[in-house]
Design a protein around this motif. Structure first.
Motif: not given
Length: 377
Positions: A208-214, A326-332
């Protein structure tokens, strides 16, 4: 008493036989849909030239140290061949694909180079991993070894642990618990499901991290990113609910390959896509459905399927936790890269997208062939 006598008999039989080893020990753990088996294997016996020779003497740790990187790579390759020939895993009777790696041989300087008496046996931990398909409950472990070496299998933990020797062409069956003791549906509140959804993204959800970073790398702006993550969350909420209710049954292997393909596609598409369009948004929704089915395999043991009145709360909390993750990952990601400026960020986009796409392709190969290229979970 019988078990002790049986193990003593196996030991004596090992001394009476001409084989280099008499048995291999393996522990099998079931955590949700995750299967992890760790076996203690004699490194020399993994090489075919040291099997079946009555005059062959046992090797030691000093011998293993002398093999060097090329020899260790050969041991790793032959180890994979040996275990695929001898070990078979089945989920409710259906063949279960698995991956294998030998952690010690993946290090630049293996620990056995400095630790252990040179006269000790050259033992290595072999790690085998698999995922149980959605709805399956029984894991079968079968063993067929050409030279009669027995597999001593331990399943369960603590007082519930059971040890059984597997002779040639025998099988042991382990039952997957419906729920974790620390996470019983009847005792779980909305905040617990939110926390569970969040941690399944950060830090546990590599896919999921890879997908959202994409998604972030295409257009690092909050509005289009929130549109994509909301579409994604709604889509995987629907497929997760359908799987939890038993309306949809899809092979976990197929789902895992499709999840990997979605990661590869997002990374590769970033090289020609200039902005977020309706096509990308629809595609993200489709990928959300696939990822939801992937979540289902892990979550099915925790959802209160026997208590339908609690299912809406569980799904709501889990999906809310996923969205917050997901929002926390995007914030980072924003904190790390958004201030770079458009001209400099183009290199972040190109390099990052290439890495995401490459990771997706590696996952496709691993999940299609069972090979262990990179130890992704």
């Amino acid at each position: 008493m019988f078990r002790r006598l049986l193990l003593v008999w196996l030991l004596l039989a090992g001394f009476a036989s001409a084989h280099q080893i008499a048995e291999i020990s393996m522990s099998v753990a079931l955590d949700g849909d995750q299967v992890t088996a760790i076996a203690d294997a004699d490194a020399a016996y993994m090489l075919p030239e040291f099997r079946g020779d009555e005059d062959q003497e046992a090797k030691d740790l000093a011998w293993l140290r002398e093999q060097g990187p090329e020899g260790w790579q050969k041991i790793a390759r032959e180890c994979e061949t040996y275990w695929r020939d001898c070990l078979h895993l089945k989920a409710d009777g259906q063949e279960l694909p698995w991956t294998l790696h030998v952690p010690e041989l993946e290090k630049e300087t293996p620990g056995f180079m400095e630790k252990g008496d040179p006269e000790e046996l050259p033992m290595l931990a072999v790690q085998i991993e698999a995922r149980m398909p959605v709805g399956t409950t029984k894991l079968g472990v079968s063993w067929k070894e050409p030279f009669g070496v027995n597999l001593i299998v331990t399943t369960g933990k603590g007082d519930a642990a059971q040890t059984r020797p597997l002779f040639n062409e025998e099988q042991v069956v382990a039952e997957r618990p419906a729920t974790h003791a620390e996470m019983k549906p009847s005792e779980t509140h909305l905040r617990d499901w939110i926390r569970l959804g969040f941690t399944h993204i950060l830090p546990e959800g590599v896919d999921h991290i890879l997908f959202v970073l994409g998604l972030f790398l295409l257009v690092p702006k909050w509005k289009p990113l929130l549109q994509q993550t909301i579409a994604f969350t709604i889509a995987h909420s629907l497929s997760l609910a359908a799987a939890a209710l038993g309306w949809v049954h899809v092979s976990s292997t197929v789902v895992e390959i499709l999840v990997a393909a979605s990661i590869a596609w997002v990374g590769i598409e970033n090289f020609w896509a200039k902005e977020l369009g309706k096509g990308r948004l629809i595609l993200v929704g489709i990928f959300g459905i696939v990822h939801g089915l992937g979540f289902a395999g892990w979550l099915v043991g925790k959802l209160p399927t026997g208590q339908p009145e609690k299912l809406p709360s569980a799904l709501l909390g889990f999906n809310l936790g996923v969205e917050l993750g997901q929002i926390a990952l995007l914030a980072m990601a924003f904190a790390a890269f958004a201030w770079w400026g458009e001209k400099r960020f183009i290199w972040v986009k190109r390099i990052g997208s290439a890495l995401v796409g490459l990771a997706g392709l590696i996952l496709i190969i691993q999940r299609t062939t069972g090979a262990s290229i990179v130890p992704f979970r």
